[in-house]
Design a protein around this motif. Structure first.
Motif, mmCIF file in Angstrom:
data_model
loop_
_atom_site.group_PDB
_atom_site.id
_atom_site.type_symbol
_atom_site.label_atom_id
_atom_site.label_comp_id
_atom_site.label_asym_id
_atom_site.label_seq_id
_atom_site.Cartn_x
_atom_site.Cartn_y
_atom_site.Cartn_z
ATOM 1 N N THR A 1 42.225 72.925 100.071
ATOM 2 C CA THR A 1 42.434 73.834 98.942
ATOM 3 C C THR A 1 43.904 74.059 98.606
ATOM 4 O O THR A 1 44.204 74.778 97.673
ATOM 5 C CB THR A 1 41.769 75.209 99.196
ATOM 6 N N ALA A 2 44.805 73.422 99.373
ATOM 7 C CA ALA A 2 46.232 73.582 99.068
ATOM 8 C C ALA A 2 46.460 73.091 97.635
ATOM 9 O O ALA A 2 46.025 72.011 97.274
ATOM 10 C CB ALA A 2 47.054 72.776 100.060
ATOM 11 N N GLY A 3 47.092 73.897 96.822
ATOM 12 C CA GLY A 3 47.409 73.467 95.462
ATOM 13 C C GLY A 3 46.297 73.676 94.445
ATOM 14 O O GLY A 3 46.461 73.320 93.284
ATOM 15 N N LEU A 4 45.154 74.236 94.861
ATOM 16 C CA LEU A 4 44.089 74.489 93.879
ATOM 17 C C LEU A 4 44.249 75.893 93.296
ATOM 18 O O LEU A 4 44.619 76.825 94.000
ATOM 19 C CB LEU A 4 42.703 74.395 94.529
ATOM 20 N N ASP A 5 43.930 76.027 91.992
ATOM 21 C CA ASP A 5 43.996 77.378 91.418
ATOM 22 C C ASP A 5 42.754 78.150 91.866
ATOM 23 O O ASP A 5 41.791 77.564 92.377
ATOM 24 C CB ASP A 5 44.192 77.335 89.897
ATOM 25 N N PRO A 6 42.760 79.495 91.730
ATOM 26 C CA PRO A 6 41.680 80.299 92.315
ATOM 27 C C PRO A 6 40.279 79.884 91.861
ATOM 28 O O PRO A 6 39.341 79.863 92.666
ATOM 29 C CB PRO A 6 41.997 81.715 91.827
ATOM 30 N N GLU A 7 40.141 79.500 90.595
ATOM 31 C CA GLU A 7 38.812 79.126 90.101
ATOM 32 C C GLU A 7 38.336 77.818 90.739
ATOM 33 O O GLU A 7 37.198 77.694 91.183
ATOM 34 C CB GLU A 7 38.889 78.972 88.582
#
Ligand code: ADP
Length: 302
Positions: A161-167
């Motif tokens: 999830t590194a670099g993913l936006d919250p959605e």
């Protein structure tokens, strides 16, 4: 069940990246937490059969991964930290290519399998779009599609999830949660929230050693009543550090510190209020204890 026993990895240098790690990982989502340099990627690479350990053993449902990595490749799905894509291919072509590379069986044809996998990770609508136009979250989902092809018993995801936006993160969580229903999903991350959201069981590694492992909720329950929080000036924070065990101090609005303290119920600094324990409290508490142990050993050795 994935059994890991006394795993040691020494890189040339020598760098002891794993110093004897033992873990039992049952079906479901299992979180592996640790700071950068702890040895997580080394462990993931050994479990995926990409790297040979210096010592120790790993068995998946009784099959020895170290002795016979090929025997488990077909039962293993891996989403590495840096997943290489060919940006000029579209999503469906890219996945088709990866399935061929992996040698995945597709009794009803690869086209059907590609469509099913894309559906599973919510990429059907983006199947004909070039991968270079995909967001980070879409790329990660395409990575998961190749990892779960062939219905592997063990799925390993490294820092997903590194670099993913919250959605995108939430969408990715839902896919992982679903995968964990009928297989072992091992999630390596330095993001505590990932584990708190997804994993009933977890382990923390630091300096190549497993410093804690077990049930996420039990670890949190053990801390209940022992965590308090207050917002203080930098001077006050220094004072509190001398008398209490500060496990977290986060700068707020540039001048104050939201400070968390762990200790016996009722022993909190004046003005602090008791707060529910979180997995972050568990993590920071364990890291703090482990550092203190290291310091004590260093003193004894000197
Ligand atoms: P993490 O994934 O938790 O950040 P790694 O497994 O990447 O940790 O690294 C653990 C330790 O091993 C670190 O000290 C790192 O510098 C070292 N290391 C990793 N890969 C190599 C390598 N190929 N050669 C030498 N040292 C390495």
């Amino acid at each position: 069940m994935l059994h890991i026993r006394d795993l040691v990895k020494i890189y040339p240098g020598p760098v002891a990246a794993l110093k004897g790690v033992s873990l039992d990982i049952p079906q479901g989502l299992f979180g592996l937490l640790g700071p950068n340099g702890a040895g997580k990627s080394t462990l993931m690479n050994i479990l995926s059969g990409l790297l040979e350990p210096t010592g120790g053993s790993v068995t998946l449902d009784g099959v020895d991964i170290v002795k016979d990595p090929r025997a488990v490749w077909s039962r293993l799905g891996y989403l590495p930290q840096d997943f290489g894509f060919y940006p000029s291919l579209n999503g469906a072509q890219m996945l088709d290519f990866l399935l061929r590379l992996k040698g995945v069986d597709a009794p009803q044809g690869r086209k059907k399998l590609v469509a099913e996998l894309l559906e599973r990770v919510n990429l059907t609508e983006a199947a004909k779009r070039k991968v270079k136009t995909y967001s980070g979250g879409m790329r990660q989902r395409l990575g998961i599609a190749q990892a779960i092809a062939g219905n592997p018993r063990l799925v390993i995801v490294d820092e997903p999830t590194a670099g993913l936006d919250p959605e995108e993160r939430q969408r990715f969580y839902r896919i992982l949660a679903e995968l964990g229903r009928d297989r072992i999903v091992l999630l390596s991350t330095h993001i505590v929230e990932d584990i708190a959201t997804l994993c009933p069981r977890f382990a923390v590694i630091r300096g190549g050693r497993c410093v804690t492992s077990g049930s996420t909720s039990e670890a949190r329950n053990r801390l209940e009543g022992r965590v308090s929080e207050g917002i203080v000036t930098p001077e006050k924070l220094e004072e509190i550090r001398r008398s209490h065990r500060v496990t977290q101090a986060v700068l707020v609005e540039g001048s104050m510190f939201r400070t968390r303290v762990q200790g016996a119920p009722g022993s909190q600094p004046t003005g602090f209020v008791q707060v529910p324990a979180t997995l972050e409290d568990v993590y920071f508490g364990v890291m703090d204890e482990s550092r203190a142990d290291d310091a004590a050993h260093a003193m004894n050795a000197a």
